[in-house]
Motif scaffolding. Sequence first.
Motif, mmCIF file in Angstrom:
data_model
loop_
_atom_site.group_PDB
_atom_site.id
_atom_site.type_symbol
_atom_site.label_atom_id
_atom_site.label_comp_id
_atom_site.label_asym_id
_atom_site.label_seq_id
_atom_site.Cartn_x
_atom_site.Cartn_y
_atom_site.Cartn_z
ATOM 1 N N LEU A 331 0.823 -1.210 0.000
ATOM 2 C CA LEU A 331 0.000 0.000 0.000
ATOM 3 C C LEU A 331 0.858 1.261 0.000
ATOM 4 O O LEU A 331 0.492 2.264 -0.622
ATOM 5 N N LEU A 332 1.992 1.222 0.690
ATOM 6 C CA LEU A 332 2.912 2.363 0.617
ATOM 7 C C LEU A 332 3.422 2.536 -0.813
ATOM 8 O O LEU A 332 3.531 3.667 -1.317
ATOM 9 N N ASP A 333 3.718 1.408 -1.473
ATOM 10 C CA ASP A 333 4.138 1.466 -2.882
ATOM 11 C C ASP A 333 3.052 2.097 -3.744
ATOM 12 O O ASP A 333 3.320 2.926 -4.623
ATOM 13 N N ALA A 334 1.808 1.657 -3.507
ATOM 14 C CA ALA A 334 0.697 2.148 -4.317
ATOM 15 C C ALA A 334 0.552 3.657 -4.188
ATOM 16 O O ALA A 334 0.395 4.378 -5.186
ATOM 17 N N VAL A 335 0.598 4.160 -2.952
ATOM 18 C CA VAL A 335 0.458 5.600 -2.724
ATOM 19 C C VAL A 335 1.643 6.355 -3.332
ATOM 20 O O VAL A 335 1.474 7.416 -3.941
ATOM 21 N N ASP A 336 2.840 5.806 -3.180
ATOM 22 C CA ASP A 336 4.019 6.451 -3.774
ATOM 23 C C ASP A 336 3.897 6.545 -5.296
ATOM 24 O O ASP A 336 4.440 7.471 -5.916
ATOM 25 N N ALA A 337 3.187 5.563 -5.885
ATOM 26 C CA ALA A 337 3.007 5.558 -7.340
ATOM 27 C C ALA A 337 1.792 6.366 -7.778
ATOM 28 O O ALA A 337 1.456 6.387 -8.963
ATOM 29 N N GLY A 338 1.122 7.022 -6.824
ATOM 30 C CA GLY A 338 0.026 7.918 -7.174
ATOM 31 C C GLY A 338 -1.361 7.417 -6.850
ATOM 32 O O GLY A 338 -2.355 8.118 -7.116
ATOM 33 N N ALA A 339 -1.487 6.248 -6.270
ATOM 34 C CA ALA A 339 -2.812 5.725 -5.927
ATOM 35 C C ALA A 339 -3.406 6.499 -4.759
ATOM 36 O O ALA A 339 -2.684 7.027 -3.902
ATOM 37 N N SER A 340 -4.723 6.532 -4.704
ATOM 38 C CA SER A 340 -5.444 7.140 -3.589
ATOM 39 C C SER A 340 -6.096 6.038 -2.771
ATOM 40 O O SER A 340 -6.680 5.103 -3.327
ATOM 41 N N VAL A 341 -5.988 6.152 -1.449
ATOM 42 C CA VAL A 341 -6.595 5.177 -0.539
ATOM 43 C C VAL A 341 -7.623 5.910 0.313
ATOM 44 O O VAL A 341 -7.323 6.940 0.917
ATOM 45 N N ILE A 342 -8.840 5.364 0.362
ATOM 46 C CA ILE A 342 -9.923 5.973 1.124
ATOM 47 C C ILE A 342 -10.437 4.945 2.121
ATOM 48 O O ILE A 342 -10.843 3.842 1.732
ATOM 49 N N ALA A 343 -10.389 5.274 3.407
ATOM 50 C CA ALA A 343 -10.880 4.371 4.455
ATOM 51 C C ALA A 343 -12.344 4.661 4.757
ATOM 52 O O ALA A 343 -12.908 5.668 4.304
ATOM 53 N N HIS A 344 -12.973 3.771 5.518
ATOM 54 C CA HIS A 344 -14.384 3.897 5.899
ATOM 55 C C HIS A 344 -15.284 4.018 4.671
ATOM 56 O O HIS A 344 -16.330 4.669 4.721
ATOM 57 N N ALA A 345 -14.891 3.389 3.565
ATOM 58 C CA ALA A 345 -15.652 3.477 2.314
ATOM 59 C C ALA A 345 -16.259 2.110 2.003
ATOM 60 O O ALA A 345 -15.569 1.215 1.499
ATOM 61 N N LYS A 346 -17.521 1.941 2.315
ATOM 62 C CA LYS A 346 -18.212 0.677 2.092
ATOM 63 C C LYS A 346 -18.866 0.696 0.717
ATOM 64 O O LYS A 346 -19.773 1.497 0.452
ATOM 65 N N VAL A 347 -18.410 -0.181 -0.157
ATOM 66 C CA VAL A 347 -18.947 -0.224 -1.515
ATOM 67 C C VAL A 347 -20.329 -0.863 -1.496
ATOM 68 O O VAL A 347 -20.514 -1.968 -0.983
ATOM 69 N N GLU A 348 -21.296 -0.144 -2.049
ATOM 70 C CA GLU A 348 -22.664 -0.659 -2.121
ATOM 71 C C GLU A 348 -22.852 -1.537 -3.350
ATOM 72 O O GLU A 348 -23.467 -2.600 -3.277
ATOM 73 N N ARG A 349 -22.325 -1.080 -4.485
ATOM 74 C CA ARG A 349 -22.492 -1.874 -5.710
ATOM 75 C C ARG A 349 -21.495 -1.424 -6.766
ATOM 76 O O ARG A 349 -20.948 -0.310 -6.708
ATOM 77 N N ILE A 350 -21.281 -2.324 -7.697
ATOM 78 C CA ILE A 350 -20.510 -2.011 -8.895
ATOM 79 C C ILE A 350 -21.478 -1.492 -9.942
ATOM 80 O O ILE A 350 -22.558 -2.060 -10.150
ATOM 81 N N LEU A 351 -21.123 -0.412 -10.584
ATOM 82 C CA LEU A 351 -21.964 0.175 -11.628
ATOM 83 C C LEU A 351 -21.697 -0.545 -12.948
ATOM 84 O O LEU A 351 -20.550 -0.631 -13.393
ATOM 85 N N ILE A 352 -22.753 -1.061 -13.542
ATOM 86 C CA ILE A 352 -22.618 -1.869 -14.751
ATOM 87 C C ILE A 352 -23.560 -1.329 -15.819
ATOM 88 O O ILE A 352 -24.742 -1.097 -15.561
ATOM 89 N N THR A 353 -23.022 -1.123 -17.014
ATOM 90 C CA THR A 353 -23.816 -0.696 -18.171
ATOM 91 C C THR A 353 -23.442 -1.561 -19.362
ATOM 92 O O THR A 353 -22.252 -1.712 -19.679
ATOM 93 N N ASP A 354 -24.449 -2.146 -19.992
ATOM 94 C CA ASP A 354 -24.232 -2.982 -21.171
ATOM 95 C C ASP A 354 -23.212 -4.087 -20.913
ATOM 96 O O ASP A 354 -22.354 -4.381 -21.758
#
Length: 641
Positions: A331-354
């Motif tokens: 995760l430190l690597d990911a952030v160093d490479a520009g990734a964003s990490v968000i805590a307390h984020a509960k995914v409700e659903r994946i958005l799907i089209t076609d």
Amino acid sequence: MAAPLTPRERAILACLQQTFAPARSDVARASQAAEIALSRLAPHRLAELRKLLGLLAGPLPALLIGRFAPFDRLAHPQRERLLLALADSPLPALRSGFQAFKRLAMFLAYATVDESGCNPLWNEISYPGPRSDRPAPGPAVRLMAQTPPVIDADVVVIGSGAGGSVAGALLARAGKRVVILEAGPSSDPATFDQMEADAMGRLYLESALCASDDLGVAMLAGSCVGGGTVVNWCTSLRLDGAVAAQWREASGGVDFDSSLAPQYDAVERHIAVQQSAIHNENNAALLRGCRAAGVHASVTPCNRAECGDGCGYCGFGCAYGKKQSTAATYLLDAVDAGASVIAHAKVERILITDGKARGVEASVAGAEGAAHRMLRVNAPVVVLAAGSLRSPGILARSGVTSPHLGRHLRLHPTTAAFGQFDHPVEMWTGPMQSVHSDAFADLDNGYGAKLEAVPAHPGLMALALPWRGRAPHAELMQRARFAAGLIVLTRDRGSGTISLDGRDDVNYRLRPYDARHMLRALAGLTDIVFAAGATRVMTLHTEPLVLERAQADAAGRRRFGEAIASQGAGANRLGVFSAHQMGTCRMHRDPRKGVVDERGAVHGLGGVHVADASIFPLASGVNPMLTIMALAHRIASYIFT
């Protein structure tokens, strides 16, 4: 948060705490903590426990012990009689209720602390509490400071544990815009205070109250930035070759052996997997006993770098920066490479089209007391790594259907033998799980049970030990300093399910085939514990089986093994636990037989890959962290190629 208890329910709960726990415990503080813990339960689970509280305030005393008075107006001996009637009841619901309140009461009695960070029972069991040598904390994963309502990315990763962190880091290093969403809180080493109640409440799924629907299996799963890798016991084992061959057949020809070796190699280098040269007495007892009994034992690879004496608090997060969890590596690597990490984020659903992923919707918790807010991450690729207990629900809420979704759940059901010695063992200190044995790992075609040592601090130990009354349990705890905890980790062929109705209920019943292996290994473990020099061995049956050394000759141990088999492993008649949840989105090349293909891609859906233990086609038979990471490494290499 669920509705608070009524005054009458609160009175019964406090009386339960007073009845279960030693007289010298802080009943008021533990009762308050119990009510908070219950308020975190899913509404339907809390409703079941409130029903039992109501019965205790009403007809149960009359029905079970012939006393026409509510529970809190009985004398203490009568309350104990009533609780034991629940524990031994032929009615599964009453046994479940007993276990729910017993586990909660005993954990809190020994784990809650006062304002000074102390517990009145620690001196009685010679538990030292948190160490005083904690250094300046190591680096924490930098979280996204401000979360806008909409974020555009190339990849959104759901979950930051063993699978999500590896996939997120590799994709970020490949130049992709990556957002990693974690349902749990941050895992800043500065907050790792080595306090059991605080750590279990913050860093574990459902505040460590997760269990099968009948409470027959108590489950531990990480839920924080870094997931289970932050709180696990560092065991880093590869899939056995024979098991890999079974996985290949069960997945329609996917190779989990030679082609996965480069990914195993890469992960092991990055998280500094190595064999420990130091064994605490808990692990040394297993090693010594196996060698004396003439059966297999081996030093266990682990991801602790220069851990010194190994403090023994790994399950609460490493305050020393030595544990190479994904929060300290990928995760430190990911952030160093520009990734964003968000805590307390509960995914409700994946958005799907076609038939293709377009992103995800998540609910993000605000600061203490603040309302949740919705977040949308637009991305053409979704990597789902929420774990076997949550990934199937996310897919189901997103409209994915499969006869295999939420099915084929394996738990590595685990029980333990407590061996008493005439010298200190102190399960709570020193490097954890540095030794394992495969003496019973192959009882039938690769199915059996692995033997390992279990690190245990007072709360976990107190909830696991059998309760036959306040005084007998207190005596067991006072002996705990001299006890070794050795576990039987069963590779289960039988399976369970996760409900897809939004409640994520676990339905799992230990099958007779797996129970026989568990009990056979438990009997064999008894031989090993005595070979290590134990003076007494006890099982975790509700009414425990005990063998003293004076009766532990060959004939005595054989009779004890027969008693173990006879006593069985019925739900809530034997303490059974799980720290490894696998399956529920299993991998198979044929969409009629699995949820994802060999690339981790969900069959019939574009842009969604699953990269956690839910894709395991069968139980691994070893601690799964390393295999999850290797598979996530391979799956990430398929994305965008």
